[in-house]
Every structure is written in structure tokens, then in C-alpha cells.
Design an enzyme around this catalytic site. Structure first.
Site, short mmCIF file in Angstrom:
data_model
loop_
_atom_site.label_atom_id
_atom_site.label_comp_id
_atom_site.label_asym_id
_atom_site.label_seq_id
_atom_site.Cartn_x
_atom_site.Cartn_y
_atom_site.Cartn_z
N GLY A 78 0.79 -1.22 0.00
CA GLY A 78 0.00 0.00 0.00
C GLY A 78 0.82 1.27 0.00
O GLY A 78 0.48 2.24 -0.68
N THR A 79 1.91 1.29 0.74
CA THR A 79 2.72 2.50 0.81
C THR A 79 3.33 2.85 -0.54
O THR A 79 3.31 4.02 -0.96
CB THR A 79 3.83 2.34 1.88
OG1 THR A 79 3.22 2.20 3.16
CG2 THR A 79 4.76 3.55 1.89
N ASN A 158 -8.47 3.71 8.36
CA ASN A 158 -7.84 2.55 8.98
C ASN A 158 -7.98 2.52 10.49
O ASN A 158 -7.91 1.46 11.10
CB ASN A 158 -6.36 2.49 8.62
CG ASN A 158 -5.63 3.78 8.93
OD1 ASN A 158 -5.98 4.84 8.40
ND2 ASN A 158 -4.62 3.72 9.78
N GLN A 186 -7.95 -0.66 3.52
CA GLN A 186 -8.78 -1.26 4.57
C GLN A 186 -10.11 -1.78 4.05
O GLN A 186 -10.77 -2.58 4.71
CB GLN A 186 -9.04 -0.23 5.67
CG GLN A 186 -7.82 0.14 6.48
CD GLN A 186 -7.28 -1.01 7.33
OE1 GLN A 186 -8.01 -1.91 7.71
NE2 GLN A 186 -5.99 -0.97 7.60
N SER A 206 -3.54 -3.56 -0.66
CA SER A 206 -2.40 -4.23 -0.03
C SER A 206 -2.78 -5.64 0.40
O SER A 206 -3.78 -5.83 1.11
CB SER A 206 -1.93 -3.42 1.17
OG SER A 206 -0.82 -4.03 1.80
N HIS A 208 -1.63 -7.95 2.52
CA HIS A 208 -1.62 -8.49 3.88
C HIS A 208 -2.79 -8.03 4.73
O HIS A 208 -2.93 -8.45 5.89
CB HIS A 208 -0.29 -8.17 4.58
CG HIS A 208 -0.16 -6.77 5.07
ND1 HIS A 208 -0.26 -6.44 6.40
CD2 HIS A 208 0.07 -5.62 4.41
CE1 HIS A 208 -0.08 -5.13 6.54
NE2 HIS A 208 0.12 -4.61 5.36
N THR A 244 12.31 -7.17 -11.16
CA THR A 244 11.82 -8.53 -11.36
C THR A 244 10.64 -8.79 -10.43
O THR A 244 10.70 -8.52 -9.23
CB THR A 244 12.93 -9.56 -11.08
OG1 THR A 244 14.01 -9.32 -11.96
CG2 THR A 244 12.42 -10.97 -11.26
N CYS A 331 1.09 1.42 12.06
CA CYS A 331 2.23 2.12 11.48
C CYS A 331 2.72 3.27 12.34
O CYS A 331 3.80 3.80 12.12
CB CYS A 331 1.87 2.63 10.09
SG CYS A 331 1.32 1.35 8.95
#
Length: 393
Positions: A78-79, A158, A186, A206, A208, A244, A331
Site C-alpha cells: 500500500g505505501t 484505517n 482497509q 495491499s 496483507h 523482477t 504504522c
């Protein structure tokens, strides 16, 4: 997760911070570590297997948000996606203008790039929100100038779970010829997301956050959007994002989003039922407040502020009872400052310090909720008995 009679098993309620990687996702990834390990840019058969797997994953991500397959670009999370969207649009369109509109309660993956861009000569408007964390569409309209090139507003917050009026903001942006980006990190897997219906030009997600592997993400870029590359090097991702490809991670991301959006309505109903039980019973504790909108919120998000105590103290005691939760964004958990989101909603500093975020996941049960509800009141009472602020009331 229930007690085994001797020791309480972990009750994990911090899914907004991260999720475990689903076993079916891990299973889908494994062959691409050892069997199909070819570089997707190479011309031989084993490399073609990797390339095919990437394209299948791309299609799964596109289907999940109703996007064109060729407009999905894989990133490290996400970042990176937020940075690419904001900086890429800004520099590619600086001949048209230098003004960006966002909100005061965005994730720092949006706020910090915007602050950095201010040092590069861009102007940024940070819109206020109401006490529920909602941005006013009229405020967005009023902030637009002849130099506005980008509006970026998160789909769902979030920390407090408030769902913003994204479709309406996107419509305003489109009518004014301004690009519209949303951080949907989120929201994916919690609420339906449709980039066409919501008038979205760029969208961040994102892996995760919905039971995919960490270090994986994607950026949706609508066809025709003028954007600079964020990373330079090889010709990967249609010459837009060099490096890659993380083939196993991309495969996992694709599988995870496929699972997370397969039966999203029933998942949301179950999460909302657990969420509402937590909210209603926690609010029975004196001097507590719900953070975020009471109904326009993610189905798995609970954020309660307890007056007179520190959120970090709540977390430490919850951990001793094998409950994992948060005071806000993972975060920024190392920061001693109160949540910028709660401050942005108008909450006083001394109260904002006492927030508790419980974010539910698919493995949580009614028994988990029962256990949390049996523990939290005891913790709050204990901490308030030691609080000099509470003793003055």
C-alpha cells in the site's frame, strides 16, 4: 479461539494492522518458490509459467474491483502504491497545475508524500472532517482551484473505520477534469469496491490486509491517466514499474483477493454482528465514546475511547490476557502523540490518548467476543483506579 482449559489461546483482534496468510494462499504460492521459479522476462517454458501465473493473478485483482485487467500494476504494498499514485500524478501533470486536495485523517502513506510534495513546490489542501471522520463533499468542491490536479481521499479510515463518500467525491473530480485516487487498503475484502461505479481513477490495495502475503500490493490506474513511473529500470509491468516481479507474492495476492471477495456480503454481515455486540456492550462502560461513524463504518471495525486512561496501558493488560488489539494505526504505534485521526475528528488530546481499536477477522467467533467483553471492563476499572485524572472526577 477458545481456552484449552489451562491457558487462554490468542484472541487476535488487530486485523486492520495485518492478517495471517490464508493456508490456501500459501498452498497456491509454494510451487513458485521452487518449481516454477523462472524469471517472467525470460523466453523459455519455465519462465512462461511464471508470466502466466502473474497474468492470472492480475485478472483476479481486476475482477475483484471491476477493473480492466491491463490496468492493474503490482507493487510491494500500500505505501508504494500510494506514493506512486500521488507523486506520479503530481509530476506528470505539473504543467497543468500544482494543487492537491486530501483530508487531514489520511494514512501517513498519503500524508507524508503530500508533505514532501509541498517542499517541491506543490500546494496541498488538507480538508477537515466532522466528528465522525466524514469529509464533506461540498468542502471538496469549494477547495478546487484552476490548479487542482489530484484529489486523494481514502475509501475507509484505517483507525476509526468511517467509510467516505467516495462515489460522490469521484463524481466531483470527474466533472472538473481532476484525477481521483483512493487508498482502499482497509476496504478490500470488507465492502464491495467498484472502480467504475465509484468514479475512481487510481486505487491502492495491499495483500496483507485480506489474508495475503506481506510485501504485496497493487495500484489500479485507469486507462488514459497521465502518470510518471515510480521506479525506473527494466521493462516489467508494461514498462511502468521496474524490477523482477515477486511471482510467489503476486500469486498469493491474486488468490487472497479472490477468496476475500468471493462471499463478501455474508462475511460483512457476520463481522457486523460481532462488531455491534462489542460496540454496544463496551459503551455501557461509563465515560466511553465511539470513534467513527455509527453506521457508515467498516463491518469489522470497533474504536472506543475510554476517558482518563492511556491506550498503551490497555494494550499491555490485554496482551497479558492473550488479546491482541491496537490503539490506532499499527504504522504509528511507536509514537507517543495521540492519533492524528482522532484529533482531526475534534477529540481533545487528553481523551484521544485512551483509544482502543478492535478489528475483527474471519476466524473470530462469538466466544472471542464474549471473552473480550469479560476482560475489558475489568482492565478499564483497574486502570482508572490508578489514574490521577479519574480520581479528580
Amino acid at each position: 479461539m477458545q481456552s484449552n482449559g489451562e491457558e487462554q489461546n490468542l484472541v487476535y483482534m488487530d486485523h486492520a494492522a495485518t492478517t495471517y496468510t490464508d493456508s490456501d494462499v500459501v498452498k497456491a504460492m509454494l510451487p513458485y518458490f521452487t518449481e516454477y521459479f523462472g524469471n517472467p522476462s525470460s523466453p523459455y517454458t519455465i519462465a512462461n509459467e511464471s508470466e502466466t501465473a502473474i497474468e492470472k493473478a492480475r485478472k483476479k485483482v481486476a475482477n475483484a474491483i471491476n477493473a480492466r485487467t491491463d490496468r492493474i500494476f503490482f507493487t510491494s504494498g500500500g505505501t508504494e502504491s500510494d506514493n506512486w499514485a500521488i507523486k506520479g500524478i503530481s509530476f506528470a501533470n505539473k504543467n497543468k497545475g500544482n494543487h492537491i486536495i486530501t483530508t487531514a485523517i489520511e494514512h501517513h502513506a498519503v500524508l507524508h508524500p503530500c508533505e514532501w510534495l509541498e517542499k517541491q513546490g506543490f500546494d496541498v489542501t488538507y480538508l477537515p472532517v466532522d466528528k465522525f471522520g466524514l469529509v464533506d463533499v461540498e468542502d471538496v468542491k469549494d477547495a478546487i482551484t484552476d490548479h487542482t490536479i489530484l484529489i486523494t481521499v481514502m475509501l475507509a479510515n484505517n483507525e476509526i473505520g468511517t467509510i467516505e463518500p467516495i462515489k460522490e467525491i469521484g463524481e466531483v473530480a470527474r466533472k472538473n477534469g481532476i484525477y481521483f485516487h483512493t487508498d482502499a487498503v482497509q476496504a478490500i475484502g470488507q465492502v464491495p469496491v467498484d472502480v467504475e461505479d465509484m468514479n475512481i481513477d487510481l486505487l491502492t490495495l495491499s495483500g496483507h490486509k485480506f489474508y495475503g502475503p506481506k510485501g504485496t500490493g497493487a495500484l489500479y490506474i485507469k486507462k488514459g491517466v497521465k502518470i510518471d513511473n515510480f521506479m525506473h529500470g527494466g521493462a516489467q509491468e508494461k514498462q511502468c514499474r521496474a524490477g523482477t516481479e515477486n511471482v510467489p507474492g503476486i500469486v498469493g495476492l491474486g488468490k487472497a483477493i479472490e477468496i476475500a471477495t468471493r462471499d463478501i456480503e455474508n462475511h460483512a454481515k457476520r463481522m457486523q454482528s460481532l462488531r455491534d455486540r462489542l460496540i454496544n456492550e463496551l459503551l455501557e462502560i461509563p465515560n466511553t465514546h465511539l470513534c467513527g461513524h455509527p453506521t457508515k463504518r467498516l463491518p469489522n471495525n470497533v474504536n472506543i475511547v475510554f476517558e482518563y486512561i492511556e491506550g498503551e496501558s490497555i494494550l499491555l493488560l490485554l496482551d497479558s490476557y492473550s488479546i491482541a488489539a491496537s490503539t490506532g494505526s499499527a504504522c504509528t504505534s511507536a509514537s507517543l502523540e495521540p492519533s492524528h485521526v482522532l484529533i482531526g475528528c475534534g477529540m481533545p488530546h487528553e481523551i484521544a490518548h485512551g483509544s482502543l481499536r478492535l478489528s475483527l477477522g474471519k476466524e473470530n467467533t462469538d466466544e472471542d467476543v464474549d471473552y473480550v467483553l469479560s476482560v475489558v471492563p475489568t482492565i478499564i476499572e483497574r486502570l482508572r483506579s490508578m489514574s490521577p485524572m479519574a480520581s479528580k472526577k
